[in-house]
Write an enzyme that holds these catalytic residues in place. Structure first.
Site, mmCIF file in Angstrom:
data_model
loop_
_atom_site.group_PDB
_atom_site.id
_atom_site.type_symbol
_atom_site.label_atom_id
_atom_site.label_comp_id
_atom_site.label_asym_id
_atom_site.label_seq_id
_atom_site.Cartn_x
_atom_site.Cartn_y
_atom_site.Cartn_z
ATOM 1 N N THR C 97 4.299 -4.064 -5.989
ATOM 2 C CA THR C 97 3.066 -3.380 -6.368
ATOM 3 C C THR C 97 3.350 -1.891 -6.447
ATOM 4 O O THR C 97 3.637 -1.265 -5.429
ATOM 5 C CB THR C 97 1.973 -3.645 -5.319
ATOM 6 O OG1 THR C 97 1.748 -5.057 -5.259
ATOM 7 C CG2 THR C 97 0.677 -2.939 -5.676
ATOM 8 N N LYS C 173 -2.364 -5.467 -11.655
ATOM 9 C CA LYS C 173 -2.178 -5.723 -10.223
ATOM 10 C C LYS C 173 -3.012 -4.750 -9.384
ATOM 11 O O LYS C 173 -3.711 -5.146 -8.437
ATOM 12 C CB LYS C 173 -0.695 -5.572 -9.875
ATOM 13 C CG LYS C 173 -0.358 -5.545 -8.407
ATOM 14 C CD LYS C 173 -0.576 -6.886 -7.720
ATOM 15 C CE LYS C 173 -0.240 -6.779 -6.233
ATOM 16 N NZ LYS C 173 -0.457 -8.016 -5.505
ATOM 17 N N LYS C 242 -3.513 2.701 1.129
ATOM 18 C CA LYS C 242 -2.531 2.960 0.070
ATOM 19 C C LYS C 242 -2.960 2.293 -1.237
ATOM 20 O O LYS C 242 -2.802 2.864 -2.313
ATOM 21 C CB LYS C 242 -1.159 2.419 0.484
ATOM 22 C CG LYS C 242 -0.185 3.502 0.889
ATOM 23 C CD LYS C 242 1.184 2.956 1.189
ATOM 24 C CE LYS C 242 1.731 2.042 0.089
ATOM 25 N NZ LYS C 242 3.024 1.445 0.494
#
Lengths: 295, 295, 295, 295
Positions: C97, C173, C242
């Site tokens: 990711t 994503k 994050k």
């Protein structure tokens, strides 16, 4: 008491600051990446340096007034750089608007080299410098602050001592700009509300600036919004977005959510996405007008 | 030029306004639901009325200074009421802080009865009235405004003419309070941010009030936040929440989202949910401090 | 059709993916910065590489499954790196990711070296890989995608082709994780609301998961919130933050405000500021509970 | 076990519910303000009432399925009303979507008259009723719930018992709709983000509905957003705004900020301000697209 020092970065703000320091009789050297802006300072008796190393050697005190974190990092690190060139006990006075993160990082790097860093961001535009009305927030080790204080007093009208942690002064500057963004955003919303209720924008401007909000933040930016005069930017939407992101990044670092910053960051993002990034950042008010079905 | 009129609602604000009108030589009657606050005005030569009808008959001009929409509706409608009692061409001057919705609704009801409504909300506290510094925003049919203008000039220092639509003046008042809430919220966030960076709150207070934000909104509420002095409310969190919901309701009516109002409404809701509803509404800053892991 | 390739990064996810590729008969080499996790793959017949260069030489196709942008940049650039080691027409399949920014930056670097980059982030946890239920979003030049497709089909159950621009797959994503954060935040708010109205949390859980929200996002995270079971994190608040900042950064890059992301980013910041950064990221619901005067 | 009761409000939903109750053999009377929709129920053997009083007399149990709080208050109070007409121990089962405030207020009024109120809002559209898939959340005094339970089981497929406080069931319904609004808003943001990165909307729809979000909320509304098919509203933006304001009002009552509701309320306000109030409420996604510089 004349101080020997160098000033790096002769944009509008840096040049105005250099003039004030020279007016006050300080022994100032200057350096700018492109040589042109430095030229006129030779006539004023300033030493014009050809390299960062030469500037760093002039008294061991360097003031930087640079556009952003990248420019500051480039000047601080690298082969011909401040950290490499300043003598032991040399002093770097950071006067631009920077993130708390980069200020802390450079303070540590200078300390590792036996040098000092003082953060001394300015509150005001170049005109305020010239008019002798600039505010300066200063933070750093007390002795280092004392060494550069005569210079800061020559440049600014009022010095705000923010403690011995350089990141604090950087944070005050970011917080001040954050407050300004919030005031502009709130005015944008209030003007849209009253306009949709049929109230004249000039009337609403008078009401707020005659009362609780009789301060430059409201009189300057309220005027721009009332006149929808976004095409002559004092500060662009794109720069405003940088300030919002600087505030949010400091908030993230310090563990402080800033919900009011989210609001105007999003309006600036929309303005930029529409192609209005080079208009005055008060254009966030136009986004609010659009979201209200106006214009 | 003495005007004959009645003032209804002798709370702190209404009483201070009555004093100013009497000082200027107007022929003022007064009425209050509970008789006690009216008593001292008899000594000043004011007619003390026993009913709304008696007040409405005193010159056919009635000023109301009431706490909320419900109190205003109760006085305007019903058996012994202004709409029932004012003579043809009678005038109702609404001076409290009310929703645009109720102002528009009553303007229509008065018009249906051949009467007039002027909206004239005030900007300032009772002390500002006494000091001769009150601002008044006024809107309504031009002739009706002209009739009550000498009274408004006796009460306030500055009159802002907001057009002939009464809802406009009500909206300006709501928007002014909205701007104040936004300024308090933004300060709460900025103080939390700088505090977590190690900056003294008094220093940050000095920086902002000496610069772009040298205005009462910031000096008064910045002081409360810097001192965390929420226990002596000038205006409670619960009343602040009402102002936020007034703003959001006007926004909903006018088709204007107010994202900045959402932020401080939510902080006030949280403060009230924690049992701090009777503290000063600047306590929204404490919610921000909590959300930042402070206190 | 066996493909010769190397997989770099043998955390839980990377290891599960390597197992699937080997199960399907592909000729897989593996590399991990610390050698321990690679050891067991030797027994399975995989080539265990001692350097990135050795991995890059194994068929000229490298899959990376790394923790963050910094790790990816470190592997791609530098002296012993993928860009330096992959042969002409070599292929880097990025499966972690990552930000759209780093994916675009590396795609350009590989292209400059005559190599290809495909972005192929995965949707699911290691258990989903093992169970043969992983989704993979893939984007990149069509021929490059075709070369690695047999490998992706061995690893995942469903391949979603998102076009030829690698940044698109990375964005899908990020957007998927963003949607998940929004669902958790919304549940946190809804559970707080119904709890304060006296409704049992298990009952509310049943209502939503039996109806419009009968999906893993709600059944998995609704269970954690209903049980206030934040101490056994599947994904921590710090990692969740994050993800929020990844979404906001992509939004900034693409000119897309994400007001819903602001909400849960702020709740996560508060949770971390309170020292709950290592709890499950559904702890954002506890911030909401606190802001509602609960607990 | 046949129950004798009356159903008031024969809109699409009320009519479908009446059909189910009659199918199950209950002795149902019906009443509608305008007589037309009631007519066909006579053929089904239902007693068609000419007044609320007549309905209230039919078994002493009345189910209401009304459009909003105003309609419910009008039916409950006043001269020909439920409170005036229900016998002692009579039961009012409130099945529409209403504020917690009105439900609590009516529960108190019925109690003062020696009657009972049960809140039993439904989860689903008329088609779900007909298909035998309706969910019903029920709350109220246990004996009162027991009396109407056979009727609820005839109408709905699944009954969720939410305790003995009627406001709780009303709150669950409001919270369910709130969650739906949040999911639509989040999709609007995610679709705008991926579209600006060049990703096909149908592909993104597939990704989310095949994975964590394989639920009706996402498949139904994701389809509308992917197709930008706002012109055939299942539920209009104007009604969606009412749902947002219902949620925010319950939040205000219960002391619960709902920051995620603020986001989509504001988008709906903007859509309505632009004249799109009669489009499907998923049009909030178009506001997000506009704020992203799309369309």
């Amino acid at each position: 008491l004349s101080v020997q020092a160098a000033l790096i970065g002769l944009g509008n703000m840096g040049a105005a600051m250099a003039d004030r320091a020279l007016d006050a009789g300080h022994d100032l050297a200057v350096y700018n990446r492109s040589p042109e802006p430095a030229r006129r300072f030779a006539e004023r008796g300033a030493k014009v340096c050809a390299s960062l190393a030469e500037a760093a050697a002039h008294g061991g005190i360097v003031l930087t007034m640079l556009a952003n974190d990248a420019a500051l990092r480039a000047v601080a690190h690298g082969p011909d750089s401040l950290i490499a060139s300043l003598p032991p006990a040399g002093l770097h006075v950071v006067m631009g608007t920077h993130s708390v993160e980069v200020v802390r990082e450079l303070a540590a790097s200078h300390a590792a080299a036996g040098q000092f860093l003082v953060s001394a961001p300015v509150l005001g535009r170049p005109e305020a410098v010239t008019a002798g009305k600039l505010g300066i927030v200063v933070a750093g080790p007390a002795e280092a602050v004392a060494r550069c204080r005569p210079l800061l007093e020559a440049i600014g009208a009022r010095i705000f001592a923010a403690g011995d942690e350089p990141g604090g002064a950087a944070g005050v500057k970011v917080a001040n700009n954050f407050l300004l963004g919030c005031a502009i955003e709130a005015m944008g919303e209030a003007f849209a509300l009253t306009e949709k209720l049929g109230v004249d924008r000039q009337l609403f401007y008078e009401v707020i600036t005659a009362g609780l909000f009789a301060a430059p933040a409201y009189s300057v930016y309220g005027r721009i919004i009332a006149d929808a005069d976004f095409a002559n930017p004092g500060f662009t939407a794109r720069l405003g977005l940088k300030d919002a992101e600087l505030a949010l990044a400091v908030g993230s670092l310090a563990g402080v959510p800033l919900p009011s910053a989210n609001v105007w960051r999003d309006h600036l993002l929309s303005a930029i996405a529409r192609g209005e990034g080079e208009l005055d950042w008060a254009v966030m008010a136009r986004e609010q007008a659009r979201a209200s079905g106006l214009a």
